[in-house]
Scaffold this motif. Structure first.
Motif, PDB file in Angstrom:
ATOM      1  N   ARG A 123      17.679  39.585 183.964  1.00 45.78           N
ATOM      2  CA  ARG A 123      19.060  39.960 183.703  1.00 45.78           C
ATOM      3  C   ARG A 123      19.113  41.133 182.735  1.00 45.78           C
ATOM      4  NH1 ARG A 123      22.031  38.282 187.804  1.00 45.78           N
ATOM      5  NH2 ARG A 123      21.916  36.040 188.149  1.00 45.78           N
ATOM      6  N   LEU A 124      20.252  41.787 182.695  1.00 47.55           N
ATOM      7  CA  LEU A 124      20.431  42.893 181.764  1.00 47.55           C
ATOM      8  C   LEU A 124      20.367  42.390 180.332  1.00 47.55           C
ATOM      9  CD1 LEU A 124      23.413  44.821 183.428  1.00 47.55           C
ATOM     10  CD2 LEU A 124      21.012  45.503 183.407  1.00 47.55           C
ATOM     11  N   GLU A 125      19.835  43.236 179.451  1.00 52.74           N
ATOM     12  CA  GLU A 125      19.763  42.864 178.045  1.00 52.74           C
ATOM     13  C   GLU A 125      21.108  43.048 177.353  1.00 52.74           C
ATOM     14  OE1 GLU A 125      16.636  45.025 176.221  1.00 52.74           O
ATOM     15  OE2 GLU A 125      15.047  44.068 177.394  1.00 52.74           O
ATOM     16  N   GLU A 126      21.924  43.964 177.872  1.00 47.63           N
ATOM     17  CA  GLU A 126      23.259  44.170 177.319  1.00 47.63           C
ATOM     18  C   GLU A 126      24.234  44.446 178.459  1.00 47.63           C
ATOM     19  OE1 GLU A 126      24.248  47.968 175.490  1.00 47.63           O
ATOM     20  OE2 GLU A 126      22.131  48.526 175.640  1.00 47.63           O
ATOM     21  N   TYR A 127      25.507  44.269 178.176  1.00 50.05           N
ATOM     22  CA  TYR A 127      26.521  44.410 179.217  1.00 50.05           C
ATOM     23  C   TYR A 127      27.618  45.390 178.799  1.00 50.05           C
ATOM     24  CZ  TYR A 127      24.370  40.600 181.770  1.00 50.05           C
ATOM     25  OH  TYR A 127      23.476  39.833 182.485  1.00 50.05           O
ATOM     26  N   SER A 128      27.207  46.471 178.144  1.00 48.47           N
ATOM     27  CA  SER A 128      28.156  47.520 177.797  1.00 48.47           C
ATOM     28  C   SER A 128      28.534  48.273 179.070  1.00 48.47           C
ATOM     29  CB  SER A 128      27.540  48.492 176.791  1.00 48.47           C
ATOM     30  OG  SER A 128      26.426  49.157 177.372  1.00 48.47           O
ATOM     31  N   ASP A 129      29.597  49.071 179.009  1.00 49.14           N
ATOM     32  CA  ASP A 129      29.996  49.870 180.172  1.00 49.14           C
ATOM     33  C   ASP A 129      28.848  50.762 180.625  1.00 49.14           C
ATOM     34  OD1 ASP A 129      32.433  48.700 179.884  1.00 49.14           O
ATOM     35  OD2 ASP A 129      33.556  50.547 179.477  1.00 49.14           O
ATOM     36  N   GLU A 130      28.166  51.384 179.646  1.00 51.58           N
ATOM     37  CA  GLU A 130      27.071  52.299 179.971  1.00 51.58           C
ATOM     38  C   GLU A 130      25.929  51.569 180.678  1.00 51.58           C
ATOM     39  OE1 GLU A 130      28.526  52.036 177.039  1.00 51.58           O
ATOM     40  OE2 GLU A 130      29.636  53.939 177.002  1.00 51.58           O
ATOM     41  N   ALA A 131      25.605  50.359 180.209  1.00 51.63           N
ATOM     42  CA  ALA A 131      24.511  49.590 180.816  1.00 51.63           C
ATOM     43  C   ALA A 131      24.855  49.184 182.247  1.00 51.63           C
ATOM     44  CB  ALA A 131      24.214  48.354 179.972  1.00 51.63           C
ATOM     45  N   LEU A 132      26.099  48.797 182.477  1.00 51.99           N
ATOM     46  CA  LEU A 132      26.521  48.400 183.822  1.00 51.99           C
ATOM     47  C   LEU A 132      26.520  49.593 184.772  1.00 51.99           C
ATOM     48  CD1 LEU A 132      29.457  45.960 182.970  1.00 51.99           C
ATOM     49  CD2 LEU A 132      27.160  45.359 183.758  1.00 51.99           C
ATOM     50  N   ILE A 133      26.971  50.743 184.286  1.00 53.83           N
ATOM     51  CA  ILE A 133      26.989  51.951 185.113  1.00 53.83           C
ATOM     52  C   ILE A 133      25.572  52.367 185.485  1.00 53.83           C
ATOM     53  CG2 ILE A 133      27.489  54.430 185.076  1.00 53.83           C
ATOM     54  CD1 ILE A 133      29.992  53.721 183.400  1.00 53.83           C
ATOM     55  N   GLU A 134      24.648  52.292 184.522  1.00 54.37           N
ATOM     56  CA  GLU A 134      23.255  52.634 184.800  1.00 54.37           C
ATOM     57  C   GLU A 134      22.646  51.679 185.821  1.00 54.37           C
ATOM     58  OE1 GLU A 134      21.299  55.210 183.971  1.00 54.37           O
ATOM     59  OE2 GLU A 134      23.173  56.055 183.213  1.00 54.37           O
ATOM     60  N   GLU A 135      23.054  50.406 185.779  1.00 56.76           N
ATOM     61  CA  GLU A 135      22.542  49.432 186.743  1.00 56.76           C
ATOM     62  C   GLU A 135      23.049  49.751 188.151  1.00 56.76           C
ATOM     63  OE1 GLU A 135      20.531  45.904 188.120  1.00 56.76           O
ATOM     64  OE2 GLU A 135      20.272  47.436 186.577  1.00 56.76           O
ATOM     65  N   ILE A 136      24.310  50.164 188.266  1.00 51.86           N
ATOM     66  CA  ILE A 136      24.848  50.565 189.569  1.00 51.86           C
ATOM     67  C   ILE A 136      24.052  51.736 190.120  1.00 51.86           C
ATOM     68  CG2 ILE A 136      26.859  51.492 190.791  1.00 51.86           C
ATOM     69  CD1 ILE A 136      28.618  50.124 188.686  1.00 51.86           C
ATOM     70  N   ARG A 137      23.793  52.728 189.278  1.00 51.15           N
ATOM     71  CA  ARG A 137      23.055  53.914 189.712  1.00 51.15           C
ATOM     72  C   ARG A 137      21.623  53.569 190.106  1.00 51.15           C
ATOM     73  NH1 ARG A 137      25.269  57.812 184.810  1.00 51.15           N
ATOM     74  NH2 ARG A 137      27.278  58.353 185.774  1.00 51.15           N
ATOM     75  N   ARG A 138      21.014  52.632 189.373  1.00 55.80           N
ATOM     76  CA  ARG A 138      19.636  52.234 189.689  1.00 55.80           C
ATOM     77  C   ARG A 138      19.566  51.612 191.079  1.00 55.80           C
ATOM     78  NH1 ARG A 138      16.560  47.904 190.095  1.00 55.80           N
ATOM     79  NH2 ARG A 138      18.292  46.484 189.628  1.00 55.80           N
ATOM     80  N   VAL A 139      20.495  50.699 191.367  1.00 54.00           N
ATOM     81  CA  VAL A 139      20.500  50.039 192.670  1.00 54.00           C
ATOM     82  C   VAL A 139      20.835  51.036 193.771  1.00 54.00           C
ATOM     83  CG1 VAL A 139      21.581  48.246 194.067  1.00 54.00           C
ATOM     84  CG2 VAL A 139      21.111  47.818 191.646  1.00 54.00           C
ATOM     85  N   ALA A 140      21.796  51.935 193.504  1.00 52.11           N
ATOM     86  CA  ALA A 140      22.195  52.933 194.506  1.00 52.11           C
ATOM     87  C   ALA A 140      21.030  53.849 194.855  1.00 52.11           C
ATOM     88  CB  ALA A 140      23.374  53.749 193.992  1.00 52.11           C
TER      89      ALA A 140
END
Length: 228
Positions: free
Chosen positions: A8-25
């Protein structure tokens, strides 16, 4: 019995969530990112994104992506605008396979469908940015008036607030695809977003001409706005 560790993500800030979207994309290789696929491979869930950003589309928008309709045919202007965005990101002509990943929102196959080969697509882009309209019709119904023998008034490019594609490309290339204020570029820092804006703001009488246009990053442009 084995212990399973859930990644799971270590943090759930807006920036962390956006980076996760980009990683999967990025792993999708240009394919449209669906919520079901995201939930299978992501370290968070689409429910989390919807709660944070309002809905799935807003989440993709924040990550610089878009919900693409299946089989959508992009217009030439959409392809050109997307190509300039990716060109600016790398600071050079992008390669075919690079169009599969963010910040591109138009897959490489769309260019092949329209121009048959990637080289022809690049050639079409060069021709597009080299041409460009110097004037724009002042009346949206110009065709109707022309059919009736009436010539609509035209506004010189220098008097327009919006900056056409070819002129934006020319300024970005002149400034080496870097912010003229801080020297940063997306090529060295993917978080940097460049834009072409007026040195003397349009609202204060600045003209849309090469001498009054510059390349700045979002941070420096915001600072300029605060100081004016």
């Amino acid at each position: 019995m084995k212990n399973f560790i859930i990644d799971r993500l270590e943090e759930y800030s807006d920036e962390a969530l956006i980076e996760e979207i980009r990683r999967v994309a990025k792993e999708m290789n240009g394919k449209s990112l669906s919520q079901s696929h995201f939930n299978k491979v992501s370290r968070t869930s689409s429910n989390t994104l919807r709660r944070r950003f309002g809905n799935w589309k807003n989440a993709l928008d924040r990550a610089g992506l878009e919900v693409r309709a299946h089989g959508k045919r992009y217009s030439g202007e959409e392809c050109y605008e997307n190509l300039l965005k990716v060109w600016t990101y790398f600071g050079r002509p992008p390669k075919y396979l690079e169009m599969r990943n963010p910040p591109s929102t138009v897959g490489p196959k769309a260019y092949i469908k329209r121009w048959n080969t990637w080289n022809k697509a690049l050639h079409a882009f060069y021709k597009r940015v080299a041409s460009g309209e110097k004037y724009i019709s002042k009346n949206l119904l110009s065709n109707k008036f022309e059919n009736e023998g009436i010539k609509p008034a035209k506004i010189p490019e220098s008097e327009r607030r919006d900056i056409r594609l070819g002129l934006r490309y020319k300024i970005l290339k002149r400034d080496n695809f870097k912010c003229v204020k801080c020297g940063r570029s997306p090529a060295s820092n993917p978080r940097i977003q460049l834009q072409v804006d007026h040195v003397l703001s349009f609202s204060k009488g600045g003209k849309t001409v090469e001498g009054n246009l510059q390349t700045t990053c979002a941070d420096c442009n915001q600072g300029k706005g605060d100081s004016q």
